[in-house]
Write a protein that holds these residues in place. Structure first.
Motif, PDB file in Angstrom:
ATOM      1  N   GLN A 185      38.645  36.614  44.947  1.00  0.00           N
ATOM      2  CA  GLN A 185      38.258  37.746  44.236  1.00  0.00           C
ATOM      3  C   GLN A 185      38.087  37.041  42.706  1.00  0.00           C
ATOM      4  OE1 GLN A 185      41.286  40.435  44.780  1.00  0.00           O
ATOM      5  NE2 GLN A 185      41.013  40.941  46.869  1.00  0.00           N
ATOM      6  N   THR A 186      37.226  37.993  41.800  1.00  0.00           N
ATOM      7  CA  THR A 186      37.121  37.852  40.458  1.00  0.00           C
ATOM      8  C   THR A 186      38.287  38.569  39.882  1.00  0.00           C
ATOM      9  OG1 THR A 186      34.725  37.798  41.038  1.00  0.00           O
ATOM     10  CG2 THR A 186      35.419  38.515  38.594  1.00  0.00           C
ATOM     11  N   LEU A 187      38.591  37.821  38.747  1.00  0.00           N
ATOM     12  CA  LEU A 187      39.789  38.415  38.083  1.00  0.00           C
ATOM     13  C   LEU A 187      39.211  39.335  36.862  1.00  0.00           C
ATOM     14  CD1 LEU A 187      42.555  38.374  36.719  1.00  0.00           C
ATOM     15  CD2 LEU A 187      41.872  36.362  35.294  1.00  0.00           C
ATOM     16  N   GLN A 188      39.555  40.520  36.800  1.00  0.00           N
ATOM     17  CA  GLN A 188      39.055  41.444  35.602  1.00  0.00           C
ATOM     18  C   GLN A 188      40.124  41.370  34.756  1.00  0.00           C
ATOM     19  OE1 GLN A 188      36.365  43.167  36.204  1.00  0.00           O
ATOM     20  NE2 GLN A 188      35.849  42.339  38.373  1.00  0.00           N
ATOM     21  N   ALA A 242      44.221  37.188  42.533  1.00  0.00           N
ATOM     22  CA  ALA A 242      42.714  37.336  42.590  1.00  0.00           C
ATOM     23  C   ALA A 242      41.874  35.904  42.981  1.00  0.00           C
ATOM     24  CB  ALA A 242      42.006  37.540  41.208  1.00  0.00           C
ATOM     25  N   TRP A 243      42.339  34.729  42.544  1.00  0.00           N
ATOM     26  CA  TRP A 243      41.796  33.583  42.666  1.00  0.00           C
ATOM     27  C   TRP A 243      42.153  33.023  44.286  1.00  0.00           C
ATOM     28  CZ3 TRP A 243      43.189  31.208  37.251  1.00  0.00           C
ATOM     29  CH2 TRP A 243      42.166  31.923  36.240  1.00  0.00           C
ATOM     30  N   ARG A 249      42.381  28.676  34.703  1.00  0.00           N
ATOM     31  CA  ARG A 249      41.364  28.195  35.504  1.00  0.00           C
ATOM     32  C   ARG A 249      40.992  26.874  35.793  1.00  0.00           C
ATOM     33  NH1 ARG A 249      35.679  31.542  35.354  1.00  0.00           N
ATOM     34  NH2 ARG A 249      35.652  30.983  33.286  1.00  0.00           N
ATOM     35  N   ARG A 252      39.493  26.377  40.369  1.00  0.00           N
ATOM     36  CA  ARG A 252      38.438  27.442  40.821  1.00  0.00           C
ATOM     37  C   ARG A 252      38.885  28.853  40.410  1.00  0.00           C
ATOM     38  NH1 ARG A 252      41.944  26.876  45.250  1.00  0.00           N
ATOM     39  NH2 ARG A 252      42.398  29.191  46.378  1.00  0.00           N
ATOM     40  N   GLY A 253      37.848  29.857  40.413  1.00  0.00           N
ATOM     41  CA  GLY A 253      38.169  31.222  40.209  1.00  0.00           C
ATOM     42  C   GLY A 253      37.094  31.859  39.210  1.00  0.00           C
ATOM     43  N   ASP A 254      36.644  32.929  39.488  1.00  0.00           N
ATOM     44  CA  ASP A 254      36.031  33.843  38.959  1.00  0.00           C
ATOM     45  C   ASP A 254      36.233  34.750  37.970  1.00  0.00           C
ATOM     46  OD1 ASP A 254      33.597  32.658  40.181  1.00  0.00           O
ATOM     47  OD2 ASP A 254      33.696  33.918  41.870  1.00  0.00           O
ATOM     48  N   VAL A 255      35.961  34.763  36.636  1.00  0.00           N
ATOM     49  CA  VAL A 255      36.404  35.915  36.056  1.00  0.00           C
ATOM     50  C   VAL A 255      35.598  36.658  35.280  1.00  0.00           C
ATOM     51  CG1 VAL A 255      37.830  36.005  33.692  1.00  0.00           C
ATOM     52  CG2 VAL A 255      38.151  33.730  34.948  1.00  0.00           C
ATOM     53  N   ASP A 256      35.995  38.065  34.961  1.00  0.00           N
ATOM     54  CA  ASP A 256      34.847  39.125  34.353  1.00  0.00           C
ATOM     55  C   ASP A 256      35.380  39.373  33.108  1.00  0.00           C
ATOM     56  OD1 ASP A 256      33.376  41.196  33.524  1.00  0.00           O
ATOM     57  OD2 ASP A 256      33.751  42.386  35.143  1.00  0.00           O
TER      58      ASP A 256
END
Length: 351
Positions: A219-222, A214-215, A277, A282-286
């Motif tokens: 993309q956002t990690l679900q 994802a990162w 992370r 970096r990296g977005d997480v949900d």
């Protein structure tokens, strides 16, 4: 007794070893390590099912006897055993994922139960075999969602098909040991390892591979069930334990028991993701709170004190080191480093 920090190279040099599941994530790491130790290695496994795959990246088909086949094929398993005349057997081949086991329960039961039966039946009457380490899972225990770690004496069980198949395979293993294999001088030990992380795993539904994918793609990690607790450990921890158990079990039939191999504590999915992370940079997480979907255990930890006290096997790397080295492996691989270089780097650091 010998600890995992003192693997005997003289024991493994030229030793005939059969490794099932050698094309998988843990199996590829173990094959790489056994080749470095000088074992005469034979592998039996399905073809790699991920792209990329660690087996291919490490070029493991060179310098060993690699058989691509299915352990559900009893005749094939028997032929491979007869051909390689193994002294040590390390059985890792399995359908090893919980969520896919809901999609294909019959294949999961067939592989994990009857596949293990085929390996043990092939070893019945095989005079060369001295020790077999049968790898199951930390999920063989009847999960009570309790805070206390499970010792080897805890009740077996399994809600999902994967866990149930592994628990059932342990009854099978015990039966073969008591009915046939102990009397022929074959030490059959069971290894139950906690959740494994490390570079080179590209399987679906695995936390850190999913995060890296994802990162790296922006993309956002679900994340499902961020508060679930697991006994996380670097892949080299259980692999070193398997080798130590086989090495000592070769001479000591009393080790034909079940053994837990895991870290001193457990951590939540959220904690692991945050460490990853931080290391990745970096990296977005949900962090989802929706628990809809198939049943998965929420709380699981292992009591590995027996291995520590009786085998001198204890964890080498804590969670922060395990996550850091895993993420760094992927980052450097994506930057162009070779899998051989990266695995050797971790092996050198661990031992």
């Amino acid at each position: 007794m010998v600890s995992r920090m003192q693997l005997d190279k003289e024991f493994w040099r030229g030793r005939r070893v059969l490794l099932t599941g050698h094309t998988g994530f843990k199996g590829a790491w173990l094959a790489f390590l056994l080749k470095k130790l000088g074992a005469e290695l034979t592998g039996l496994s399905l073809a790699p099912n991920t792209t990329p795959s660690l087996f291919t990246a490490l070029k493991l088909d060179q310098g060993m006897h690699s058989h691509i086949g299915d352990i559900r094929d009893a005749a094939l398993v028997k032929q491979v055993v007869q051909d390689c005349q193994p002294e040590v057997v390390l059985h890792l081949a399995a359908q090893a994922l919980v969520r896919p086991s809901y999609r294909e329960p019959l294949a999961t039961f067939a592989t994990n139960i009857m596949g293990s039966a085929h390996v043990l039946e092939a070893l019945r009457g095989q005079e060369s075999a001295r020790v077999a380490v049968m790898v199951t899972t930390d999920k063989v225990y009847r999960n009570l969602e309790q805070i206390h770690p499970y010792p080897e004496t805890a009740e077996l069980g399994g809600h999902d098909p994967y866990s149930a198949s592994k628990a059932a395979s342990e009854l099978l293993i015990s039966s073969y040991r008591d009915s046939f294999l102990a009397e022929q001088g074959l030490t059959v030990a069971v290894a139950r390892a906690g959740n494994v992380i490390g570079g080179g795993d590209w399987s679906e539904d695995r936390l850190l591979p999913d995060a890296i994918r994802a990162w790296e793609n922006g993309q956002t990690l679900q994340v499902r069930r961020p508060e679930s607790v697991r006994p996380w450990q670097h892949v080299l921890e259980p692999l070193a334990a398997y080798l130590s158990l086989a090495q000592v079990g070769y001479q000591h039939a009393s080790l034909a028991q079940a053994w837990n191999f895991g870290p001193d504590g457990a951590a939540t999915v959220r904690e692991v993701v945050e460490l990853a992370r931080q290391e990745f940079g970096r990296g977005d997480v949900d962090f989802a709170v929706n628990l809809a979907g198939v049943h998965e255990a929420g709380l699981l930890s292992l009591d590995a004190s027996k291995a520590r006290e009786q085998l001198a096997i204890a964890p080498r790397w804590d969670l922060s080191v395990a996550v850091s080295r895993t993420v760094r492996w992927y980052a450097d691989f994506l930057a162009g480093a070779s899998a051989q270089e990266l695995c050797q780097r971790d092996i050198d650091a661990y031992f």
